[in-house]
Motif scaffolding. Structure first.
Motif, PDB file in Angstrom:
ATOM      1  N   LEU A  59     -61.882  77.137 -71.237  1.00 42.42           N
ATOM      2  CA  LEU A  59     -60.473  77.526 -71.244  1.00 42.42           C
ATOM      3  C   LEU A  59     -59.667  76.827 -70.151  1.00 42.42           C
ATOM      4  CD1 LEU A  59     -58.203  79.241 -72.395  1.00 42.42           C
ATOM      5  CD2 LEU A  59     -58.907  81.092 -70.855  1.00 42.42           C
ATOM      6  N   ASN A  60     -60.209  76.732 -68.934  1.00 40.37           N
ATOM      7  CA  ASN A  60     -59.440  76.129 -67.846  1.00 40.37           C
ATOM      8  C   ASN A  60     -59.112  74.663 -68.140  1.00 40.37           C
ATOM      9  OD1 ASN A  60     -62.262  75.547 -67.481  1.00 40.37           O
ATOM     10  ND2 ASN A  60     -61.800  74.838 -65.402  1.00 40.37           N
ATOM     11  N   LEU A  61     -60.070  73.938 -68.712  1.00 45.14           N
ATOM     12  CA  LEU A  61     -59.809  72.536 -69.067  1.00 45.14           C
ATOM     13  C   LEU A  61     -58.836  72.437 -70.230  1.00 45.14           C
ATOM     14  CD1 LEU A  61     -63.382  70.935 -68.810  1.00 45.14           C
ATOM     15  CD2 LEU A  61     -61.491  70.775 -67.170  1.00 45.14           C
ATOM     16  N   PHE A  62     -58.926  73.360 -71.159  1.00 45.33           N
ATOM     17  CA  PHE A  62     -58.020  73.395 -72.314  1.00 45.33           C
ATOM     18  C   PHE A  62     -56.577  73.567 -71.842  1.00 45.33           C
ATOM     19  CE2 PHE A  62     -55.865  75.777 -75.747  1.00 45.33           C
ATOM     20  CZ  PHE A  62     -56.041  74.892 -76.802  1.00 45.33           C
ATOM     21  N   ILE A  63     -56.346  74.535 -70.934  1.00 42.17           N
ATOM     22  CA  ILE A  63     -54.996  74.792 -70.426  1.00 42.17           C
ATOM     23  C   ILE A  63     -54.490  73.604 -69.622  1.00 42.17           C
ATOM     24  CG2 ILE A  63     -53.630  76.234 -68.885  1.00 42.17           C
ATOM     25  CD1 ILE A  63     -54.325  77.527 -71.550  1.00 42.17           C
ATOM     26  N   TYR A  77     -54.285  59.630 -74.526  1.00 40.37           N
ATOM     27  CA  TYR A  77     -55.252  58.544 -74.678  1.00 40.37           C
ATOM     28  C   TYR A  77     -56.337  58.971 -75.660  1.00 40.37           C
ATOM     29  CZ  TYR A  77     -58.652  54.938 -73.412  1.00 40.37           C
ATOM     30  OH  TYR A  77     -59.549  53.894 -73.441  1.00 40.37           O
ATOM     31  N   GLN A  78     -56.715  58.071 -76.542  1.00 41.15           N
ATOM     32  CA  GLN A  78     -57.662  58.406 -77.611  1.00 41.15           C
ATOM     33  C   GLN A  78     -59.115  58.426 -77.168  1.00 41.15           C
ATOM     34  OE1 GLN A  78     -56.257  55.420 -77.337  1.00 41.15           O
ATOM     35  NE2 GLN A  78     -57.587  53.789 -78.047  1.00 41.15           N
ATOM     36  N   GLY A  79     -59.388  57.984 -75.940  1.00 39.82           N
ATOM     37  CA  GLY A  79     -60.759  57.932 -75.471  1.00 39.82           C
ATOM     38  C   GLY A  79     -61.387  56.572 -75.719  1.00 39.82           C
ATOM     39  N   ALA A 131     -67.900  70.924 -82.670  1.00 39.39           N
ATOM     40  CA  ALA A 131     -67.820  69.615 -82.003  1.00 39.39           C
ATOM     41  C   ALA A 131     -66.775  69.562 -80.891  1.00 39.39           C
ATOM     42  CB  ALA A 131     -67.526  68.532 -83.034  1.00 39.39           C
ATOM     43  N   ALA A 132     -65.652  70.266 -81.075  1.00 38.97           N
ATOM     44  CA  ALA A 132     -64.576  70.193 -80.079  1.00 38.97           C
ATOM     45  C   ALA A 132     -65.073  70.647 -78.715  1.00 38.97           C
ATOM     46  CB  ALA A 132     -63.398  71.052 -80.528  1.00 38.97           C
ATOM     47  N   GLY A 133     -64.909  69.800 -77.733  1.00 40.19           N
ATOM     48  CA  GLY A 133     -65.380  70.086 -76.383  1.00 40.19           C
ATOM     49  C   GLY A 133     -66.726  69.478 -76.058  1.00 40.19           C
ATOM     50  N   ILE A 140     -61.847  59.554 -70.166  1.00 39.11           N
ATOM     51  CA  ILE A 140     -61.129  60.771 -69.788  1.00 39.11           C
ATOM     52  C   ILE A 140     -61.120  61.801 -70.900  1.00 39.11           C
ATOM     53  CG2 ILE A 140     -58.844  60.024 -70.540  1.00 39.11           C
ATOM     54  CD1 ILE A 140     -57.745  61.293 -67.949  1.00 39.11           C
ATOM     55  N   LEU A 141     -61.324  61.381 -72.142  1.00 35.41           N
ATOM     56  CA  LEU A 141     -61.373  62.331 -73.256  1.00 35.41           C
ATOM     57  C   LEU A 141     -62.491  63.350 -73.072  1.00 35.41           C
ATOM     58  CD1 LEU A 141     -60.059  63.016 -76.015  1.00 35.41           C
ATOM     59  CD2 LEU A 141     -61.789  61.557 -77.095  1.00 35.41           C
ATOM     60  N   ASP A 142     -63.511  63.007 -72.298  1.00 32.82           N
ATOM     61  CA  ASP A 142     -64.629  63.929 -72.048  1.00 32.82           C
ATOM     62  C   ASP A 142     -64.156  65.260 -71.463  1.00 32.82           C
ATOM     63  OD1 ASP A 142     -66.106  61.791 -72.848  1.00 32.82           O
ATOM     64  OD2 ASP A 142     -67.267  61.585 -70.991  1.00 32.82           O
ATOM     65  N   ILE A 143     -63.129  65.216 -70.617  1.00 34.56           N
ATOM     66  CA  ILE A 143     -62.663  66.431 -69.952  1.00 34.56           C
ATOM     67  C   ILE A 143     -61.304  66.882 -70.498  1.00 34.56           C
ATOM     68  CG2 ILE A 143     -63.962  66.057 -67.832  1.00 34.56           C
ATOM     69  CD1 ILE A 143     -61.389  64.935 -66.581  1.00 34.56           C
TER      70      ILE A 143
END
Length: 303
Positions: A59-63, A77-79, A131-133, A140-143
């Motif tokens: 949740l914290n990364l999502f917000i 950025y698409q990753g 898969a999401a997450g 940077i898409l990793d986080i």
């Protein structure tokens, strides 16, 4: 060097830094107000620490991801090593023109596992929920789990002929044709989700013809947002003369095009390209060779 060149370069770099190129269709004051409303929406909503729908999203990364996209939309950025570039390019429009709508959609999707946008219902598959997450080694898409969710949901819902042998998501599908966004699907997403009018010239295989490409692009920039569908491999080559025929791979947003004094074929272009703006000098013949599509997008009338 032309004696006006240093002054021209300085002015272009200032434009690039200040972020005032293009945006004929974006009301800056309205966008700023909408961004604040989107942030307030996040602040005032109560979200569970964990989601039964998205077990691998923190949740914290999502917000943090939602807030970053609202406050700095051009850094989307698409990753690394993914085929999400079409969805990242598409995001350029809603993140700037309707950040409240985008935020509401993402929060609803997180809470309910499904959401609706412009009467289009998104019901991601179980594979997408899992898969999401979890995407890794994508820079940077990793986080950025919100971006993962957004890209995966778009790819899961919108299909094209590229999905003929790739109908469902499997681990690693973000690198395959399953995630690819061909030209027709890209324009369809803009029309159906956002309700924008799109005038598109081009295809996945054949280059469009323009009597005067510079004039056409200049006119497009005056009235809307202009996407270029290009072979990005050659856009970043230093020696443009080594161009060989190939296929389109990338969507960029053209924000400015300026003809160089005393040289009718060379132009300066400023474009947005997943993560930031770029200033390049190219000749129009080269631009025609790498160009497979021009999409001129104009928004619906706002009340």
């Amino acid at each position: 060097m032309n004696r006006f060149a240093p002054i021209r370069i300085i002015l272009l770099l200032l434009t690039l830094a200040l972020g005032r190129a293009g945006f004929a269709n974006i009301d800056t004051a309205r966008h700023t107000s909408a961004s604040q409303q989107a942030l307030e929406l996040i602040k005032n909503i109560k979200l569970p620490d964990s989601s039964i729908w998205w077990p691998n999203i923190k949740l914290n990364l999502f917000i943090e991801n939602l807030k970053a996209n609202i406050t700095e939309p051009l850094k989307m950025y698409q990753g690394s090593n993914t085929n999400f570039c079409g969805y990242a390019a598409f995001s350029y429009l809603p993140l700037q023109d309707d950040p409240v709508g985008w935020t509401h959609f993402m929060l609803t999707l997180y809470l309910n596992g499904e959401a609706e946008w412009n009467n289009i219902v998104f019901r991601p598959s179980k594979e997408i929920h899992q898969a999401a997450g979890t995407l890794r080694f994508k820079g940077i898409l990793d986080i950025r789990p919100a971006d993962q969710l957004w890209f995966l949901a778009l790819a899961d819902h919108f299909r094209s002929y590229l999905n003929f042998f790739n109908r469902r998501f499997h681990p690693g599908s973000e690198d395959t044709f399953w995630a690819a966004c061909n030209y027709g699907k890209f324009n369809r997403m803009i029309r159906q989700m956002l309700g924008w009018h799109v005038t598109a010239h081009g295809s996945d295989l054949f280059r469009p013809h323009f009597h005067d490409l510079f004039d056409y692009l200049t006119n497009c920039l005056q009235t809307g947002t202009t996407y270029l569908y290009v072979n990005n491999t050659y856009l970043h080559k230093k020696n443009h003369n080594k161009f060989r025929g190939s296929f389109p791979t990338h969507y960029i947003v053209l924000e400015s095009i300026t003809r160089l004094p005393g040289d009718g074929d060379r132009v300066d272009i400023i474009y947005w390209d997943y993560g930031g703006r770029t200033l390049r000098q190219v000749d129009l013949r080269f631009l025609k060779k790498i160009l497979f599509g021009v999409s001129h997008c104009t928004p619906p009338q706002h009340s």
